[in-house]
Design a protein around this motif. Structure first.
Motif, PDB file in Angstrom:
ATOM      1  N   ASP A 100       0.848  -1.200   0.000  1.00 41.14           N
ATOM      2  CA  ASP A 100       0.000   0.000   0.000  1.00 41.14           C
ATOM      3  C   ASP A 100       0.882   1.248   0.000  1.00 41.14           C
ATOM      4  OD1 ASP A 100      -1.897   1.941   0.272  1.00 41.14           O
ATOM      5  OD2 ASP A 100      -2.651   1.263   2.220  1.00 41.14           O
ATOM      6  N   PRO A 101       0.737   2.172  -0.981  1.00 42.92           N
ATOM      7  CA  PRO A 101       1.547   3.391  -1.022  1.00 42.92           C
ATOM      8  C   PRO A 101       1.428   4.237   0.245  1.00 42.92           C
ATOM      9  CG  PRO A 101       0.449   3.066  -3.107  1.00 42.92           C
ATOM     10  CD  PRO A 101      -0.118   2.043  -2.167  1.00 42.92           C
ATOM     11  N   ALA A 102       0.242   4.265   0.856  1.00 42.83           N
ATOM     12  CA  ALA A 102       0.071   5.031   2.096  1.00 42.83           C
ATOM     13  C   ALA A 102       0.947   4.452   3.200  1.00 42.83           C
ATOM     14  CB  ALA A 102      -1.394   5.037   2.519  1.00 42.83           C
ATOM     15  N   GLY A 103       1.016   3.117   3.273  1.00 48.81           N
ATOM     16  CA  GLY A 103       1.886   2.484   4.259  1.00 48.81           C
ATOM     17  C   GLY A 103       3.349   2.771   3.984  1.00 48.81           C
ATOM     18  N   THR A 104       3.724   2.802   2.699  1.00 50.55           N
ATOM     19  CA  THR A 104       5.104   3.129   2.325  1.00 50.55           C
ATOM     20  C   THR A 104       5.476   4.520   2.809  1.00 50.55           C
ATOM     21  OG1 THR A 104       5.016   1.698   0.380  1.00 50.55           O
ATOM     22  CG2 THR A 104       6.683   3.434   0.390  1.00 50.55           C
ATOM     23  N   ARG A 105       4.568   5.503   2.575  1.00 45.61           N
ATOM     24  CA  ARG A 105       4.860   6.873   3.004  1.00 45.61           C
ATOM     25  C   ARG A 105       4.937   6.969   4.519  1.00 45.61           C
ATOM     26  NH1 ARG A 105       1.209   7.851  -1.185  1.00 45.61           N
ATOM     27  NH2 ARG A 105      -0.502   8.180   0.264  1.00 45.61           N
ATOM     28  N   ALA A 106       4.112   6.203   5.227  1.00 49.99           N
ATOM     29  CA  ALA A 106       4.129   6.255   6.688  1.00 49.99           C
ATOM     30  C   ALA A 106       5.451   5.726   7.237  1.00 49.99           C
ATOM     31  CB  ALA A 106       2.955   5.451   7.247  1.00 49.99           C
ATOM     32  N   VAL A 107       5.908   4.588   6.675  1.00 47.74           N
ATOM     33  CA  VAL A 107       7.169   4.021   7.147  1.00 47.74           C
ATOM     34  C   VAL A 107       8.350   4.898   6.709  1.00 47.74           C
ATOM     35  CG1 VAL A 107       8.694   1.999   7.017  1.00 47.74           C
ATOM     36  CG2 VAL A 107       6.227   1.698   7.196  1.00 47.74           C
ATOM     37  N   THR A 108       8.233   5.555   5.562  1.00 46.37           N
ATOM     38  CA  THR A 108       9.307   6.436   5.084  1.00 46.37           C
ATOM     39  C   THR A 108       9.631   7.526   6.105  1.00 46.37           C
ATOM     40  OG1 THR A 108       8.698   6.038   2.781  1.00 46.37           O
ATOM     41  CG2 THR A 108       9.979   8.022   3.247  1.00 46.37           C
ATOM     42  N   SER A 109       8.625   7.972   6.849  1.00 48.09           N
ATOM     43  CA  SER A 109       8.867   9.031   7.846  1.00 48.09           C
ATOM     44  C   SER A 109       9.842   8.582   8.936  1.00 48.09           C
ATOM     45  CB  SER A 109       7.538   9.464   8.480  1.00 48.09           C
ATOM     46  OG  SER A 109       6.952   8.373   9.194  1.00 48.09           O
ATOM     47  N   MET A 110       9.989   7.237   9.096  1.00 49.57           N
ATOM     48  CA  MET A 110      10.925   6.735  10.105  1.00 49.57           C
ATOM     49  C   MET A 110      12.376   6.996   9.718  1.00 49.57           C
ATOM     50  SD  MET A 110       9.121   3.082  11.057  1.00 49.57           S
ATOM     51  CE  MET A 110      10.472   2.642  12.153  1.00 49.57           C
ATOM     52  N   LEU A 111      12.618   7.369   8.458  1.00 50.53           N
ATOM     53  CA  LEU A 111      13.985   7.693   8.033  1.00 50.53           C
ATOM     54  C   LEU A 111      14.526   8.933   8.737  1.00 50.53           C
ATOM     55  CD1 LEU A 111      13.691   7.037   4.186  1.00 50.53           C
ATOM     56  CD2 LEU A 111      15.033   5.714   5.838  1.00 50.53           C
ATOM     57  N   ALA A 112      13.657   9.731   9.343  1.00 48.72           N
ATOM     58  CA  ALA A 112      14.108  10.948  10.035  1.00 48.72           C
ATOM     59  C   ALA A 112      14.730  10.650  11.401  1.00 48.72           C
ATOM     60  CB  ALA A 112      12.936  11.911  10.208  1.00 48.72           C
ATOM     61  N   ILE A 113      14.536   9.428  11.924  1.00 46.55           N
ATOM     62  CA  ILE A 113      14.948   9.152  13.300  1.00 46.55           C
ATOM     63  C   ILE A 113      16.468   9.199  13.459  1.00 46.55           C
ATOM     64  CG2 ILE A 113      14.950   7.418  15.123  1.00 46.55           C
ATOM     65  CD1 ILE A 113      12.247   6.472  14.122  1.00 46.55           C
ATOM     66  N   VAL A 114      17.207   8.465  12.613  1.00 42.90           N
ATOM     67  CA  VAL A 114      18.669   8.385  12.767  1.00 42.90           C
ATOM     68  C   VAL A 114      19.344   9.745  12.574  1.00 42.90           C
ATOM     69  CG1 VAL A 114      20.777   7.385  11.799  1.00 42.90           C
ATOM     70  CG2 VAL A 114      18.798   5.930  12.241  1.00 42.90           C
ATOM     71  N   PRO A 115      19.011  10.528  11.515  1.00 40.32           N
ATOM     72  CA  PRO A 115      19.624  11.864  11.422  1.00 40.32           C
ATOM     73  C   PRO A 115      19.298  12.761  12.619  1.00 40.32           C
ATOM     74  CG  PRO A 115      18.659  11.243   9.329  1.00 40.32           C
ATOM     75  CD  PRO A 115      18.215  10.220  10.314  1.00 40.32           C
ATOM     76  N   ALA A 116      18.090  12.633  13.158  1.00 39.64           N
ATOM     77  CA  ALA A 116      17.737  13.437  14.334  1.00 39.64           C
ATOM     78  C   ALA A 116      18.580  13.036  15.536  1.00 39.64           C
ATOM     79  CB  ALA A 116      16.252  13.275  14.652  1.00 39.64           C
ATOM     80  N   ILE A 117      18.816  11.728  15.703  1.00 43.41           N
ATOM     81  CA  ILE A 117      19.696  11.270  16.783  1.00 43.41           C
ATOM     82  C   ILE A 117      21.105  11.820  16.571  1.00 43.41           C
ATOM     83  CG2 ILE A 117      20.739   9.246  17.853  1.00 43.41           C
ATOM     84  CD1 ILE A 117      18.221   7.678  17.067  1.00 43.41           C
ATOM     85  N   ALA A 118      21.577  11.780  15.318  1.00 46.74           N
ATOM     86  CA  ALA A 118      22.917  12.292  15.016  1.00 46.74           C
ATOM     87  C   ALA A 118      23.024  13.783  15.332  1.00 46.74           C
ATOM     88  CB  ALA A 118      23.256  12.037  13.552  1.00 46.74           C
ATOM     89  N   ALA A 119      21.968  14.530  15.023  1.00 48.41           N
ATOM     90  CA  ALA A 119      22.000  15.982  15.272  1.00 48.41           C
ATOM     91  C   ALA A 119      22.115  16.300  16.748  1.00 48.41           C
ATOM     92  CB  ALA A 119      20.744  16.633  14.693  1.00 48.41           C
ATOM     93  N   SER A 120      21.700  15.376  17.616  1.00 49.16           N
ATOM     94  CA  SER A 120      21.724  15.652  19.050  1.00 49.16           C
ATOM     95  C   SER A 120      23.102  15.508  19.666  1.00 49.16           C
ATOM     96  CB  SER A 120      20.748  14.718  19.770  1.00 49.16           C
ATOM     97  OG  SER A 120      21.205  13.373  19.710  1.00 49.16           O
ATOM     98  N   SER A 121      24.000  14.703  19.042  1.00 52.86           N
ATOM     99  CA  SER A 121      25.281  14.467  19.717  1.00 52.86           C
ATOM    100  C   SER A 121      26.449  14.137  18.804  1.00 52.86           C
ATOM    101  CB  SER A 121      25.128  13.313  20.727  1.00 52.86           C
ATOM    102  OG  SER A 121      24.660  12.135  20.088  1.00 52.86           O
ATOM    103  N   SER A 122      26.228  13.963  17.514  1.00 55.53           N
ATOM    104  CA  SER A 122      27.316  13.587  16.609  1.00 55.53           C
ATOM    105  C   SER A 122      27.945  14.809  15.965  1.00 55.53           C
ATOM    106  CB  SER A 122      26.790  12.633  15.524  1.00 55.53           C
ATOM    107  OG  SER A 122      26.355  11.422  16.093  1.00 55.53           O
ATOM    108  N   PRO A 123      29.166  14.669  15.426  1.00 57.01           N
ATOM    109  CA  PRO A 123      29.796  15.784  14.703  1.00 57.01           C
ATOM    110  C   PRO A 123      28.963  16.200  13.499  1.00 57.01           C
ATOM    111  CG  PRO A 123      31.411  14.072  15.214  1.00 57.01           C
ATOM    112  CD  PRO A 123      30.066  13.508  15.553  1.00 57.01           C
ATOM    113  N   PRO A 124      29.069  17.450  13.061  1.00 55.07           N
ATOM    114  CA  PRO A 124      28.266  17.929  11.932  1.00 55.07           C
ATOM    115  C   PRO A 124      28.449  17.100  10.665  1.00 55.07           C
ATOM    116  CG  PRO A 124      29.277  19.775  13.080  1.00 55.07           C
ATOM    117  CD  PRO A 124      29.843  18.539  13.689  1.00 55.07           C
TER     118      PRO A 124
END
Length: 405
Positions: A100-124
């Motif tokens: 289902d394309p709607a399910g694909t788009r919903a799971v795609t939003s999870m791609l933001a998690i790792v960069p957000a974690i990196a922004a909190s404590s990793s080098p730029p």
């Protein structure tokens, strides 16, 4: 039962203490893909045909990631980058496998998690690389899921996916920079004497650490000067405490300029250690020259004079059993060792200061060379220590510096 509960709490506390915030977030985000397997088993049409084996492979990698992160406890930057990129790839594959394309788009939003974690404590650089990879994956998934709906819908989907990734990264990165600036400002306030602008005792410890360490490693001498304003009580009694504060500020400014002119700002620390007393710790120059410069500048620029006690410091590494300090002191932290070094130095310089006061003030007296050991210093062999060991305090150079007539 109480014993079991206490043991469980101890294990839980030990577990939490081993994991830093970033590793915990990686584990939490990795386990977010587990429900996909349960949904796929309950609803066979949820995934594309023959997608179940691939999803199981992704979840296997997820399990390895969780176990590895839990075992390490605190991921290095390289480990976080590799696991983070692998986790994002797993999320992208999982999203692609959804029918289902709607399910694909919903799971795609999870791609933001790792960069957000990196922004909190990793080098730029790590944050930028993971963010770019996440946006690229989100773009490909958007094209796959809505590409058949026309270029306008696809463009909107790509923009929405990129925004979903970049907005949290920008917000968390901004909060991190703000927090860093606030912490730096608080650190400066905590380390600075508000009246004179010089460092206080706390700031002295943090600034003197580098000087002492480099002096010991390079086998270089240090100069320490205790500077005390003459008859300062009379200043307060005569013109008031407000004028006395202005006098202290003027002395502090003149003292700092004199020290920096002779030694350089990077090779010295000037601190207000209390009341009308200041401490200078600097890479060694002729103690007489530095004291004379201070005396001359105070006489010409200020309405008061100062008395100075000086000592030359030879810092040597402390080794257990060497006999310089008790064994319990050698086992203390580096800050504790530095505290002891400074206290020893100040006591020696204070004795010379007392002599300068006794001899008539407005002058300096030198306490000779003080050989001390520092537990934070690097190890040297017994032969090297024996070759450089001298008496703790030598009065051979105890010659007062008197003002020119």
């Amino acid at each position: 039962m109480n014993v079991i509960d206490k043991s469980s709490r101890r294990r839980a506390n030990s577990w939490r203490s081993r994991l830093d915030t970033r590793t915990t977030a990686v584990i939490a985000s990795a386990t977010g893909a587990v429900p996909l397997l349960a949904i796929a088993l309950l609803s066979p049409t949820f995934l594309r045909p023959n997608a179940l084996p691939i999803l199981i492979a992704v979840l296997t990698f997820t399990a390895v990631t969780v176990l590895f992160a839990a075992k390490v406890g605190r991921l290095s930057e390289r480990q976080f980058a590799v696991l983070g990129f692998g986790g994002m790839t797993g999320v992208a594959i999982s999203a692609y496998l959804i029918a289902d394309p709607a399910g694909t788009r919903a799971v795609t939003s999870m791609l933001a998690i790792v960069p957000a974690i990196a922004a909190s404590s990793s080098p730029p650089r790590v944050t930028a690389c993971l963010s770019a990879a996440s946006v690229l994956m989100a773009t490909v998934l958007s094209v796959v899921s809505v590409g058949s709906s026309g270029w306008a819908v696809t463009a909107v989907a790509i923009g929405a996916a990129a925004t979903t990734v970049l907005v949290p990264v920008a917000l968390i990165g901004g909060l991190r920079r703000t927090l860093t600036l606030v912490n730096q400002k608080l650190q400066r306030l905590a380390d600075t004497d508000p009246l004179t602008g010089l460092v206080n005792r706390r700031g002295l410890l943090s600034n003197a650490h580098t000087l002492v360490h480099e002096a010991c490693e390079g086998r270089k001498l240090l100069s320490a000067l205790v500077v005390d304003v003459d008859y300062f009580k009379a200043v307060n009694d005569t013109v008031g405490h407000t004028a006395g504060d202005r006098t202290l500020a003027a002395v502090a400014d003149t003292l700092a300029r004199a020290v920096h002119a002779v030694v350089g700002a990077s090779d010295a620390v000037v601190a207000r250690t209390g009341g009308e007393e200041f401490l200078v710790l600097a890479s060694h120059r002729a103690d007489h020259e530095l004291a004379r410069q201070i005396l001359d500048r105070i006489r010409s620029d200020c309405t008061v004079t100062v008395s100075i006690g000086t000592v030359t410091v030879d810092v040597q590494p402390a080794v257990p059993g060497d006999g310089a300090w008790p064994a319990e002191n050698l086992a203390s932290t580096e800050s504790g060792g530095l505290d002891q070094v400074l206290d020893t130095v100040v006591r020696a310089a204070d004795a010379a200061l007392y002599q300068a006061k006794t001899d008539g003030r407005d002058r300096a007296c030198h306490a000779g060379t003080l050989t001390i050991t520092w537990q934070g210093a690097p190890h040297r062999t017994a032969t090297q220590r024996a070759a450089s060991r001298s008496e703790p305090l030598s009065r051979e150079q105890d010659v007062p510096i008197v003002p020119e007539q």
